[in-house]
Structures are given as C-alpha cells and as structure tokens.
Scaffold this active site. Structure first.
Site, short mmCIF file in Angstrom:
data_model
loop_
_atom_site.label_atom_id
_atom_site.label_comp_id
_atom_site.label_asym_id
_atom_site.label_seq_id
_atom_site.Cartn_x
_atom_site.Cartn_y
_atom_site.Cartn_z
N ASP A 352 -7.89 34.58 53.21
CA ASP A 352 -7.86 33.23 52.65
C ASP A 352 -8.89 33.11 51.53
O ASP A 352 -10.08 32.97 51.82
CB ASP A 352 -8.15 32.23 53.76
CG ASP A 352 -8.13 30.79 53.29
OD1 ASP A 352 -7.79 30.54 52.12
OD2 ASP A 352 -8.45 29.90 54.11
N GLU A 389 -10.59 24.89 46.16
CA GLU A 389 -9.57 24.40 47.11
C GLU A 389 -10.20 24.11 48.45
O GLU A 389 -9.89 23.13 49.11
CB GLU A 389 -8.45 25.45 47.25
CG GLU A 389 -7.26 24.99 48.10
CD GLU A 389 -7.36 25.29 49.58
OE1 GLU A 389 -6.44 24.93 50.32
OE2 GLU A 389 -8.36 25.90 50.04
N GLU A 390 -11.13 25.00 48.85
CA GLU A 390 -11.69 24.88 50.20
C GLU A 390 -12.45 23.57 50.40
O GLU A 390 -12.53 23.06 51.50
CB GLU A 390 -12.62 26.07 50.50
CG GLU A 390 -11.91 27.42 50.53
CD GLU A 390 -10.96 27.58 51.72
OE1 GLU A 390 -10.76 26.61 52.48
OE2 GLU A 390 -10.40 28.68 51.88
N ASP A 418 -1.12 30.33 49.50
CA ASP A 418 -2.56 30.26 49.80
C ASP A 418 -2.90 31.56 50.49
O ASP A 418 -3.20 32.56 49.85
CB ASP A 418 -2.81 29.01 50.65
CG ASP A 418 -4.28 28.76 50.93
OD1 ASP A 418 -5.04 29.73 51.01
OD2 ASP A 418 -4.68 27.58 51.10
#
Ligand code: NAG
Ligand code: NAG
Ligand code: NAG
Ligand code: NAG
Ligand code: NAG
Length: 699
Positions: A352, A389-390, A418
């Site tokens: 990820d 994004e996180e 993702d």
C-alpha cells in the site's frame, strides 16, 4: 551488450529509411497490450524495489524522490508529465508516551512504542526514517483514566458496555482494529465520553503462530499507523484547492467542523495490546469479544490498570506533489480516460500503495511500446500519481477541486488502483455501467495463480458469479471523481486485506516473499487495468451499459423496502424514475446497436452523432449528482454512491435516505419521517435527470 546496442541502431535506421508502422485497428493493439511479449514482471519488480527503498510519508524528502522517479520514468516512456503541487495541512508526531499503572506491588509498564527490526533486515539502515507510530490528525494532549475494553469500537460495542453498566466516561478506551475506520473508532470513543483511545492490533485478526519475516503475519511489535480524520481533502481548505497562499480555515474551525477527534489517541502493537488486555479486571467479555487462539481471557474493566497517554503532534502546511502524465488523444483530445494511484506511504509501502504505482508504470511502459508500433489513442489518457492519500485522499481531492469544471465536462472515467496486489484473488468495485467492460477484460487475462483458467473464471468461482462491489465507501482516490463530481469509476486489485497493513513491515521483502513472489499478479492487474483503459480510450462508442445500472438501482430500491419503517412513506416516485431510467438505457443501447449493425449511416459517419451519443453516455453519471449534496456533508454530491453517516464502511446505495432513516428511527417525529420522504424524492429526481440525459431529450 554491445551487440544489442548495435542491433537497436540498425532497427532505428531501417525504420527511418523504410517504413513507419502502418496504423492497425484498435483491436490489434489491444491484443498486443495483453500479449506475453509485452508484459514484463521484472520491470514491475524493479520499479517496486526502487520506489520502496526508503520510508516515504507524504511531505518527506523521500517521497519527493519517489515523485521524481515516477516523473522521470513516465517521461522516459515518452509521456509528457508534470508535477501538480499543493500545500496541505499535514500532521506529524513530536512526542508520544503510554504508561500503564498497576496496583502495587506491580511496577508500572512504560511502552516503547517502537517497531523492531529483525536479524538480517535489509532495511535496518533506514528504519530510523520510519515516522514514529501515530494517528494523523489526532488531538494533542494527555489522557489519564482506567482502561476499558471496547471490542472493535463500533456504536453497538459502546452500547453493549453501557447495557452492562460499564461507564466509559473519563476512561481510556482500549479498542482493537478491524471492523470500522479508525477515525470512527476514536469518534465513537469521544461520543461515549472517553478521555482518550488506544487502538491495538489483535492477533486474532492480524497475527499467526509465526510472523514476518518467517511468515506473512504481523510481528509482535508491528503497529498499524493511520489517519483519524473523517472527511476528505485538506481539512483547512474544505471545497477548494490548497494552492500556495490560498484561503484557509483555522485549526479551531477545523475542530468545530466535527471531522477530527477532540480526544488524543495512539495506535499500539499486539504485544502492547496484549499486555494491557491481560491487566484488565472486571467482568469477562463475551465470546465474540475474546481474542484468538492462545490469547488469555479478555475482561472489559474498568481498570484496575490506569492508562496514561500523551501525544503531541504538529500541523504543518507541507508541499505535496501529484505527478500527472498525458498521452494526447488523436481524435478526441478533450475526452479524458484517467488512471490513478497514490504514491505516499506510511512506511515503505510495498503493498500500500506502490504495488499500484509499479502497475501504473507497467501500463505506461506497455502503451509506450504500442505507440512505437503506430498506436494512437482516440481519446486522451491521463496517468495520475497522487500524494497524501493516506492523510485523507488529499492529493486527488485538491486536484479534482482545482480542475472541477474541466473534469466534469471532459472526464469519461476514472480507474483507480490503490493496493494492486496483497495476495491472490481478483476483486473490483465500480459504477455499474462499467460492469460488462470489467467482466470482458477479466476474461482476456489468464489467472497468474492457475494457468488453466482466466481471472474471470477464478473470480466467478470464488465469489459465486464475478461479484462487483460498489463505491459507496470513501476508502481511496476514486472518492472525489465519483462522489464529488460524478465521473464513472472503478477500483481494481488482487488479494484484499493483509496483516502487515500500514506497519513498518509492508516492504519489498514482504511482497516478494508473500504478496507476489513472481510479480505475475502485478502483471495481471496491469493487464486488466490497461485493457479497460484502452477500450475506454479507443472505442468509437463508449463501452458503457446503463442497463446494468438500472438493474442495480432496482435492486437497491427493493432493499430499501425492508427499511421503510413508517406508513406515511412511499417509494413510488423512486420506482417510477427507475422505470424511466431502464427505458432510457434500453433506448440508447438500441440506438447504438442499430448503428453498429449495418446502418452506420451518413449521420453516424459524420462524427457529430457519435459525439452526441458519447456525451449522453458520459454525462448520465453526472446527473446523479446534486448541487446541494448530502445533508450536513455537502461535499458529497452523488446521491447514489457516497458514504452513509451511520455506515462508514458501507457501500450501500442512497446514503442520504439511510442517514435520514437512522435519524427518524431515533426521533420518530412526523417531521423526521417527512425528511426521509424528502430524501427519497431527491434520489428519484436525480434518477429522472439521468434518464433524460441518456435519452438526450428536453421535456
Ligand atoms: C459516568 O461517570 C461520569 C463521571 O465519571 C458521570 O458524570 C456520569 O453520569 C456517569 N454516567 C452514567 C451513565 O452512569
Ligand atoms: C485451476 O483451473 C482448473 C480449470 O478451470 C480447475 O479445474 C482447477 O481446480 C483449478 N486449480 C486450482 C488450484 O484452483
Ligand atoms: C518473472 O516471471 C518468471 C516466470 O514467468 C520468473 O522466472 C521470474 O523470476 C519472475 N521475475 C521476478 C522478478 O519475480
Ligand atoms: C447490457 O447489459 C444487459 C444486462 O445487464 C444485457 O442484457 C445487454 O445485452 C447489454 N447490452 C449491450 C448493448 O451490451
Ligand atoms: C412512532 O410514532 C408512532 C406515532 O406517530 C407510533 O405509532 C409508533 O409506535 C412509534 N414507534 C416507535 C418505535 O416508537
């Protein structure tokens, strides 16, 4: 080496003096894209290794280096690329501590809150660059109180405690990760009156007998880091882009918005969680609150241990960088097919998100090879590599906010990856007009885990018929595209959840040992992702089938029947609009079928008609959005797919209706049930808009 170079020169020379490649029909290139000779698992593995050398949290120099890598790789594939920067409010930890004070004579336990390296860890030298474990946007401050165990921290878990008379007020909630978004865990603890929250990884859900590097499971000191912000985009620029020097709301105003928790929280490892759980007194927790095999007995508390939690974080306006690459369309350059994936990671991010980044670069590489063979896409293809994004989908949200009108009038579809790979097994979620296209693409790619069948075959047999999820949650970068501006979207990947999620052990070693030892799953994801993009970019008529959308709306409306709890309510307007939509979908399908089967008349040969039909197909999804948006969360404009307040994980349709029902159930007043009916009307109206749009009719 020398020979290879010489051969290259000769082939360049001959191609100049003899022939440029003759353009072939799109199907020729599409097969080539999927051919064995075009796919390169070694190149994917190389990209992943390069991208994950160092931890690269958003805003760090290492993540800027990773951005430069993506930019130069895309450029080397002949794709003009640039950085779209934003200046976003990100938080980083300054200091943290957690102590468990036990009744004498037991000594207090001071937790180290450190993830350990292991013997032979190739990343030992850069382990110091891993950001200390924390919750992004957690409230700074101290919390001291008796420990109380609250299972997964869902609303029903807090209610169960209240029902047995355990008062959480002033306590420190001890919660295990697993069922709901961590931001909702902390918000629920706050609502119950807790002074703070400690969120641990339970072995039951993430652990095994053995662990990384010997097995895939989370090591004892592994911690799941993550954000506890519950909205989307830069919290200080709600609804507008975080450009340098732009207007911002204050931290106090952010706190008032109710989108960040007002109590401090910390994530901890399973070793620390276990130590706290074993100190707990009080009554024995129910069976479904217990730990996994080999765990001691879980009790709910309160105490006798007292937890003292301290967290100090800083909020910094930080430069973030999206990388945008563009292959211009030859015939419809003003129509965009968008591929997106984020780059920033809590630590090394091999799963990820950089499994996805490596696939993005693989798709770009194969398209570069196609172009050398004479392929030119009909429409423009965009490669987007998002940042931050996180923290809350910040890079993609800010970019969509800045380019809203251009995207709303030109974007054909947004295709998100993702986590590309965490294991075997294909999974996808999409807006329903893309269902058929996804199925067809999955039929063209062999299953990397079973060479005698296609991805479609394994997908269909493991999910009982190629099940496609919906995009009602806001878990990744498709959110702004679909839920804010109404662009058809899909999310693709292999493997689902994985135990070292958001920990220091999500690295290249984990991926090459457990996630995808041959990088053939990555190659398969790139194949499906790219082939969906090629069909969308090259199809003269967009490969959308709105009949599937009509079926899906009908199904969701039927499910609502069981929910409608008051005799004054009627779903008739909704079923009526779905009927109109169904007819409109059949109508446009017929129109296209007739055109394709022979009567490709002069009217169609003239690009005007093709363009007109495609615009209807593209804009029908926009019609599901409403200017006002969802009540109290007006950034979410899509009335069919968006997160429901009371179901953060859920991908139920019609979030506005479900929220209103939830409210009315509690209040049970005439007005509250009228509010439910109003939401039903609103959904009915956007469906009618979509039907008109598909027909291309004025009333
Ligand atoms: C819980 O405890 C707090 C003080 O610690 C008290 O104010 C509150 O009334 C209690 N709630 C219940 C439901 O007993
Ligand atoms: C692989 O696919 C074949 C053919 O569809 C099937 O019979 C077999 O059970 C599959 N093997 C595994 C391990 O799933
Ligand atoms: C790529 O796949 C081949 C088999 O198809 C395998 O031998 C090779 O090791 C793989 N490369 C990597 C980097 O895993
Ligand atoms: C659209 O999908 C429906 C089923 O969902 C199918 O019956 C129909 O043949 C499809 N139409 C076209 C034009 O592909
Ligand atoms: C809600 O109110 C109605 C009267 O308006 C009453 O008949 C019904 O029993 C109430 N339901 C609940 C769950 O209290």
């Amino acid at each position: 080496m020398l020979i290879a170079v010489a051969a290259g020169l000769i082939s360049v020379a001959t191609s100049i003096f003899l022939t440029l490649p003759q353009p072939q029909p799109p199907s020729f290139y599409h097969s080539l894209f999927l051919s064995q000779s075009f796919s390169d698992n070694n190149s994917i593995s190389h990209h992943l290794h390069s991208l994950t050398r160092r931890p690269h949290i958003a805003g760090s120099p290492a993540n800027a280096e990773a951005a430069a890598y993506v930019l130069s790789t895309l450029t080397s594939y002949g794709i003009p690329s640039h950085i779209a920067p934003y200046h976003a409010a990100l938080t980083y930890p300054l200091s943290r501590s957690l102590t468990l004070t036990l009744p004498p004579p037991l000594p207090p336990l001071e937790f180290s809150l450190r993830q350990e390296i292991y013997a032979g860890d190739p990343y030992a030298a850069v382990a110091g660059e891993v950001t200390p474990t924390f919750h992004a946007y957690a409230k700074s401050g101290a919390a001291v109180g008796p420990a109380v165990y609250v299972n997964y921290g869902r609303v029903e878990d807090f209610a169960a405690l209240a029902a047995i008379g355990v008062n959480i007020s002033g306590a420190v909630a001890v919660v295990r990760y697993g069922k709901i978004y961590r931001g909702d865990i902390v918000m629920n603890a706050q609502a119950a009156g807790a002074a703070g929250a400690v969120v641990f990884t339970d072995r039951k859900d993430y652990g095994g007998e053995r662990w990384f590097p010997d097995d895939r499971w989370m090591p004892p000191s592994g911690v799941q880091v993550g954000s506890v912000y519950t909205a989307r985009g830069d919290p200080t620029t709600p609804g507008w882009p975080s450009t340098e020097g732009c207007e911002r709301i204050t931290e106090e105003e952010v706190e008032k918005s109710g989108e960040v928790p007002l109590i401090p929280s910390l994530p901890v490892s399973w070793a620390d969680g276990d130590a706290i759980m074993m100190s707990m007194g009080g009554r024995v927790a129910d069976e479904d609150w217990q730990g996994g095999k080999g765990a001691g007995v879980y009790r709910v508390g309160p105490g006798p241990g007292v937890l003292s939690l301290n967290y100090e974080g800083e909020q910094v306006i930080t430069k973030i960088e999206n990388v945008i690459g563009i292959i211009h369309g030859a015939e419809e350059p003003d129509r965009y097919v968008i591929l997106g994936n984020h780059r920033d990671a809590w630590t090394f991010g091999a799963v990820d998100p950089n499994s996805g980044t490596s696939c993005l670069l693989e798709v770009a590489r194969r398209m570069w090879k196609l172009r050398k063979k004479g392929w030119k896409p009909r429409r423009t293809i965009l490669f987007c590599n998002w940042d931050a994004e996180e923290y809350g989908l910040i890079g993609s949200v800010e970019w969509v906010e800045e380019n809203r009108e251009m995207l709303a009038s030109r974007a054909v579809a947004y295709l998100n990856v993702d986590v590309a790979v965490s294991g075997a097994g294909f999974a996808t979620s999409a807006t329903p007009q893309l269902d058929e296209l996804l199925v067809q693409s999955a039929m063209q790619v062999m299953d990397p885990d079973n060479s005698s069948q296609t991805i479609y075959d394994s997908w269909a047999s493991s999910t009982g018929g190629a099940k496609i999820g919906r995009l009602g949650g806001a878990g990744s970068d498709y959110s702004a595209f679909l839920q804010h501006i109404g662009v058809p979207a899909a999310d693709i990947g292999m493997g689902g959840g994985y135990p070292v999620y958001h920990s220091m052990y999500d690295d290249f070693v984990w991926m090459s040992k457990f996630g995808d030892p041959m990088f053939r799953r990555h190659a398969a994801v790139a194949s499906i992702w790219g082939s969906v993009a090629l069909r969308l970019a090259d199809g003269v008529i967009l490969p959308f089938n709105y009949t599937s959308y009509a079926h899906e709306l009908q199904k969701s409306a039927e499910e609502l029947k069981g929910q409608v709890l008051h005799k004054s309510l009627t779903l008739v307007p909704m079923f009526k609009s779905i009927n109109e939509f169904k007819k409109a979908a059949a109508h446009i399908n017929d129109e296209i079928k007739q055109a394709l089967e022979g009567s490709w008349t002069t009217m169609w040969k003239d690009g005007q008609k093709v363009r007109e039909v495609n615009d209807r197909l593209m804009m029908a999804e926009r019609a599901f959005t409403d200017r006002e948006g969802l009540k109290e969360r007006s950034w979410y404009k899509h009335l069919i797919y968006a997160p429901a307040n009371h179901n953060g994980y859920g991908s139920t349709s019609f979030p506005g209706i479900y929220d209103a029902i939830e409210k009315a159930k509690g209040v049970n007043s005439t007005e509250s049930w009228r509010a439910v009916q109003h939401e039903i009307w609103r959904v009915a109206r956007v469906i009618s808009q979509a039907a008109l749009c598909l027909r291309g009719d004025l009333t």
